[in-house]
Design a protein around this motif. Structure first.
Motif, PDB file in Angstrom:
ATOM      1  N   ASP A  84      30.422  43.491  34.059  1.00  0.00           N
ATOM      2  CA  ASP A  84      31.013  42.148  34.191  1.00  0.00           C
ATOM      3  C   ASP A  84      32.447  42.245  34.738  1.00  0.00           C
ATOM      4  O   ASP A  84      32.864  41.445  35.566  1.00  0.00           O
ATOM      5  CB  ASP A  84      31.010  41.465  32.816  1.00  0.00           C
ATOM      6  CG  ASP A  84      31.436  40.011  32.887  1.00  0.00           C
ATOM      7  OD1 ASP A  84      30.764  39.238  33.594  1.00  0.00           O
ATOM      8  OD2 ASP A  84      32.454  39.652  32.268  1.00  0.00           O
ATOM      9  N   ASP A  88      33.959  40.570  38.046  1.00  0.00           N
ATOM     10  CA  ASP A  88      35.094  39.635  37.974  1.00  0.00           C
ATOM     11  C   ASP A  88      36.416  40.264  38.413  1.00  0.00           C
ATOM     12  O   ASP A  88      37.449  39.608  38.350  1.00  0.00           O
ATOM     13  CB  ASP A  88      35.286  39.139  36.525  1.00  0.00           C
ATOM     14  CG  ASP A  88      34.106  38.305  36.053  1.00  0.00           C
ATOM     15  OD1 ASP A  88      33.321  37.867  36.903  1.00  0.00           O
ATOM     16  OD2 ASP A  88      33.984  38.103  34.835  1.00  0.00           O
ATOM     17  N   ARG A  93      40.402  44.390  29.175  1.00  0.00           N
ATOM     18  CA  ARG A  93      39.305  43.996  28.280  1.00  0.00           C
ATOM     19  C   ARG A  93      39.540  44.679  26.949  1.00  0.00           C
ATOM     20  O   ARG A  93      39.887  45.846  26.903  1.00  0.00           O
ATOM     21  CB  ARG A  93      37.989  44.443  28.915  1.00  0.00           C
ATOM     22  CG  ARG A  93      36.818  44.576  28.016  1.00  0.00           C
ATOM     23  CD  ARG A  93      36.081  43.309  27.802  1.00  0.00           C
ATOM     24  NE  ARG A  93      35.487  42.757  29.002  1.00  0.00           N
ATOM     25  CZ  ARG A  93      34.922  41.537  29.031  1.00  0.00           C
ATOM     26  NH1 ARG A  93      34.908  40.787  27.953  1.00  0.00           N
ATOM     27  NH2 ARG A  93      34.413  41.078  30.146  1.00  0.00           N
TER      28      ARG A  93
HETATM   29 MG    MG Z   1      33.542  37.795  32.398  1.00  0.00          MG
END
Ligand code: MG
Ligand code: FPP
Length: 322
Positions: A84, A88, A93
């Motif tokens: 992901d 993106d 994260r």
């Molecule tokens: Mg995302």
């Protein structure tokens, strides 16, 4: 509210074992360990915890029956986040630099693939029923379809129904599968399997709605990722859908969110427009309704300690700040 603090003693003990098993699962290869260990440092372990709680909700289920699958669930989740973040182009994260930012997209794809393969290796090595493998495969297919759906309609405003299809595929199916797997591994009866699945589904819908709110209003230091990321990458979520339906500034907002190339000033402007409407309350009310339906589905005859923890998780999902 801290997720771990919300867990009772039973769940907290399982969590300690789980952490060590995750560490072992990524320790086969020195580069994978170096790349992955930081990625696992953050994270709430919601998925494996749901699985472990459900698996232990009637009687104690032996760790050799539960831990490999619990680890596999967290590996699949982390693999999906690694991919992901490539999609993106995210830089942060769980409070740390993403694999794509640190090593580039080429290596990050392979790190995600490795985690994914390791998850299925754990399942194959531990003699899980074919039903378990089917649930896992389906949940991954759903994740992919949800993500593809999202990425094929960037900078487009989804209808409420389209938004729900997406969050169901991306999140609710995963959480409900964790609960379902727990009930199946514990050999619970068919009705309880369905009830725990429905609990996970309500939880998942609420979780994603709150996640979409936190993307606008969360504190980066707590969520571990910069705010406004969804808008920046063209993902239009419930706060915007609602604000577009009720705001006097709907046409300005539509222009901001569908124009492509969203700047920090655009994100701030969108937040102001959202805040001038009832969109935040609307999202919270919807999330709370899904949590209510999750609670209603909790089977009555669970161990008190487990039903308490599942209730606490339901509270956490709507109150959470990360
Ligand atoms: Mg995302
Ligand atoms: C995070 O949600 C991302 C997902 C829930 C799913 C991503 C799925 C894939 C990339 C496909 C599956 C791939 C594998 C290897 C299993 P979000 O983007 O809403 O939240 P965020 O703000 O935390 O990124």
């Amino acid at each position: 509210m801290n997720f771990v603090a919300a867990l009772n003693e039973v769940a907290a003990k399982n969590l300690l074992v789980l952490e060590e098993r995750i560490r072992q699962a990524i320790a086969d290869d020195p580069f994978i360990y170096e790349a992955c260990a930081p990625l696992f440092k953050g994270g709430k372990r919601l998925r494996p915890m749901l699985f472990l709680l459900c698996a232990n909700s009637k009687a104690a289920c032996p760790p050799e029956k539960t831990m490999p699958l619990a680890v596999a669930l967290e590996l699949i989740h982390t693999a999906s986040l690694v991919h992901d973040d490539i999609i993106d182009a995210s830089k942060k994260r769980r409070g740390v630099e993403t694999a794509n930012s640190k090593y580039g997209a080429q290596i990050a794809v392979l790190v995600g693939d490795y985690l994914f393969a390791k998850a299925f290796q754990l399942v194959a090595d531990n003699d899980y029923d074919v039903q378990v493998q089917l649930i896992l495969s389906k949940l991954v297919k759903n994740l992919c379809v949800g993500e593809i759906m999202q990425d094929r309609s960037l900078f487009e405003v989804p209808t409420l129904a389209e938004y729900y299809i997406r969050i169901n595929l991306k999140t609710a199916v995963f959480l409900s599968s964790c609960c379902r797997l727990g009930a199946i591994v514990a050999e619970m009866d068919a009705r309880e399997v369905e009830n725990l699945t429905a609990y996970g589904s309500g939880l998942g819908l609420a979780f994603q709605i709150i996640d979409d709110l936190l993307d606008f209003f969360g504190d980066e230091k707590i969520t571990g990722k910069p705010h406004g990321g969804d808008l920046k990458s063209g993902v239009i979520t419930l706060p915007i859908i609602r604000a577009l339906a009720v705001s006097d500034d709907a046409s300005a907002l539509r222009k901001l969110v569908t124009g492509g190339n969203v700047t920090t000033a655009d994100i701030d402007a969108a937040i102001k427009i959202i805040q001038a409407t009832d969109a935040v309350d609307y999202c919270r009310t919807r999330a709370e309704a899904h949590i209510d339906s999750a609670r209603v589905n909790l089977p009555p005859a669970l161990k008190t300690s487990v039903s308490l923890a599942l209730e606490q998780i339901a509270d956490f999902v709507v109150d959470r700040t990360r």
